[in-house]
Motif scaffolding. Structure first.
Motif, PDB file in Angstrom:
ATOM      1  N   GLY A  65      -6.345   5.358  10.022  1.00 56.18           N
ATOM      2  CA  GLY A  65      -6.618   3.926  10.160  1.00 56.18           C
ATOM      3  C   GLY A  65      -5.886   3.043   9.170  1.00 56.18           C
ATOM      4  N   VAL A  66      -4.725   3.497   8.689  1.00 52.94           N
ATOM      5  CA  VAL A  66      -3.932   2.673   7.773  1.00 52.94           C
ATOM      6  C   VAL A  66      -3.306   1.519   8.566  1.00 52.94           C
ATOM      7  CG1 VAL A  66      -1.967   2.641   6.188  1.00 52.94           C
ATOM      8  CG2 VAL A  66      -3.480   4.644   6.279  1.00 52.94           C
ATOM      9  N   ASP A  67      -3.352   0.337   8.020  1.00 55.42           N
ATOM     10  CA  ASP A  67      -2.806  -0.839   8.715  1.00 55.42           C
ATOM     11  C   ASP A  67      -1.325  -1.045   8.444  1.00 55.42           C
ATOM     12  OD1 ASP A  67      -5.132  -2.042  10.095  1.00 55.42           O
ATOM     13  OD2 ASP A  67      -5.940  -2.165   8.072  1.00 55.42           O
ATOM     14  N   MET A  68      -0.872  -0.697   7.249  1.00 54.05           N
ATOM     15  CA  MET A  68       0.557  -0.803   6.960  1.00 54.05           C
ATOM     16  C   MET A  68       0.981   0.323   6.021  1.00 54.05           C
ATOM     17  SD  MET A  68       2.910  -4.026   5.685  1.00 54.05           S
ATOM     18  CE  MET A  68       2.305  -4.114   3.989  1.00 54.05           C
ATOM     19  N   VAL A  69       1.974   1.082   6.454  1.00 55.36           N
ATOM     20  CA  VAL A  69       2.564   2.124   5.617  1.00 55.36           C
ATOM     21  C   VAL A  69       3.906   1.598   5.114  1.00 55.36           C
ATOM     22  CG1 VAL A  69       3.323   4.511   5.472  1.00 55.36           C
ATOM     23  CG2 VAL A  69       1.483   3.882   7.050  1.00 55.36           C
ATOM     24  N   VAL A  70       4.072   1.569   3.806  1.00 54.00           N
ATOM     25  CA  VAL A  70       5.276   1.015   3.192  1.00 54.00           C
ATOM     26  C   VAL A  70       6.223   2.146   2.814  1.00 54.00           C
ATOM     27  CG1 VAL A  70       6.178  -0.353   1.279  1.00 54.00           C
ATOM     28  CG2 VAL A  70       3.970  -0.946   2.311  1.00 54.00           C
ATOM     29  N   GLY A  71       7.414   2.143   3.390  1.00 54.56           N
ATOM     30  CA  GLY A  71       8.427   3.130   3.026  1.00 54.56           C
ATOM     31  C   GLY A  71       9.004   2.813   1.661  1.00 54.56           C
ATOM     32  N   ASP A  72       8.554   3.519   0.652  1.00 50.08           N
ATOM     33  CA  ASP A  72       8.879   3.210  -0.748  1.00 50.08           C
ATOM     34  C   ASP A  72      10.197   3.854  -1.159  1.00 50.08           C
ATOM     35  OD1 ASP A  72       8.937   2.777  -3.469  1.00 50.08           O
ATOM     36  OD2 ASP A  72       7.351   4.232  -3.912  1.00 50.08           O
ATOM     37  N   ARG A  73      11.261   3.038  -1.219  1.00 45.95           N
ATOM     38  CA  ARG A  73      12.583   3.513  -1.665  1.00 45.95           C
ATOM     39  C   ARG A  73      12.701   3.547  -3.182  1.00 45.95           C
ATOM     40  NH1 ARG A  73      15.694  -1.533   0.396  1.00 45.95           N
ATOM     41  NH2 ARG A  73      13.912  -2.358  -0.779  1.00 45.95           N
TER      42      ARG A  73
END
Length: 316
Positions: free
Chosen positions: A107-115
């Motif tokens: 149920g995560v609303d936003m997954v941030v691709g952490d560079r």
């Protein structure tokens, strides 16, 4: 409704778009009902033809700017989960299944691709971009009390409720900043996912303007802070006005008056009173806007309920 929609905004990316689409197709084979959407933003090269050839659904946004493209994508595409990835082949598509699982299973609303926690600073050859990313990350995490580790990344996963309740206001590359702050302020569940980063291949040019887009991002941060935290924003001006007013009054009016019993610096007295009034106006402006913002938060919670009901009805 698709199970997974992979969204790829593209503008003059003929060198990499075919590879990106094919790589995404390969890595999402185990996810049923996946569609890849390439949204072309007035490309003047062979981006469209190559994307179609690779197997993507190609659509168009004729208003220039990444924000305009994302607005179009979010309005048109219906899916249980969304992954947005840039068309320049700088992100690893292998992270898509894990990002998708976080959205549908947890149920995560936003997954941030952490560079920035991996290879970004070694791979990126533009030092001012490195400085800008670090500055924006620190500023937003400080002002909005969050822990998003890569504010400007274009690699993100979204839930249905985020996509259908996110008001896209920006037209350009500052859209990522707007997304990050919106998710934080609306108390949505956000998680960072470390991903490797590789610089653009030789011959592929970035569309970012280091100075121009950097200033737009900073302007966006200030405007959003004013909108989401109006009392704190206007309190800064209120306190500054009062400090200058009191300092001016004591040093230029009160101290001479105590010695001579005369008001010798009438202009200073007038200016100090004007600043005092401006401080009062700023204080009450912030208070009123803060009450309006509180009502907006209540309205947004109701819109989330509507989005969840729509999601259940559409996915049946």
């Amino acid at each position: 409704m698709d199970k997974l929609a992979v969204l790829i905004p593209a503008y003059n990316e003929e060198q990499t778009i075919e590879k990106v689409v094919k790589d995404v197709l390969e890595v999402t084979q185990q996810i049923p009902e996946t569609k890849i959407y390439v949204y072309d933003n007035n490309s003047k090269d062979k981006t469209v033809e190559l994307a179609i050839k690779a197997g993507a659904v190609v659509r168009h946004e004729f208003a220039q700017g990444k924000g305009a493209v994302i607005r179009r994508m979010f309005r048109e595409v219906e899916a249980e989960a969304y992954i947005m990835i840039d068309a320049d082949d700088t992100y690893p598509v292998e992270a898509i299944p894990e990002m998708y699982a976080k959205i549908v299973d947890r149920g995560v609303d936003m997954v941030v691709g952490d560079r920035l926690s991996s290879t970004y600073f070694e791979e990126n050859k533009r030092p001012f971009h490195n400085v800008g990313n670090s500055l924006v990350r620190w500023l937003i995490n400080f002002l909005f009390k969050t822990d998003i580790r890569d504010i400007l990344t274009g690699y993100r996963g979204f839930s249905f409720r985020f996509v259908k309740t996110f008001p896209v206001l920006s037209r350009g590359f500052e859209i990522e900043t707007e997304m990050s702050i919106h998710a934080t302020e609306k108390k949505m569940l956000v998680e960072n996912q470390i991903v490797t980063y590789r610089d653009r291949p030789e011959g592929s040019e970035s569309k970012l303007s280091t100075v121009g887009d950097g200033l737009k991002v900073l302007k966006t941060v200030i405007n959003l802070y004013r909108g989401y935290h109006p009392f704190a924003f206007y309190a800064i001006f209120s306190v500054l006005s009062w400090l200058i007013s009191f300092t001016l009054f004591i040093t230029r009016v009160w101290v001479p008056y105590a010695e001579t019993k005369l008001v010798d610096n009438m202009p200073s007295l007038i200016v100090s009173m004007i600043l005092l009034v401006l401080g009062v106006i700023a204080f009450f402006s912030g208070s009123i806007l803060n009450a309006i913002q509180t009502n907006d938060k209540r309205s947004f919670e109701l819109s989330l309920i509507s989005a969840d009901e729509r999601f259940r009805d559409t996915s049946k």
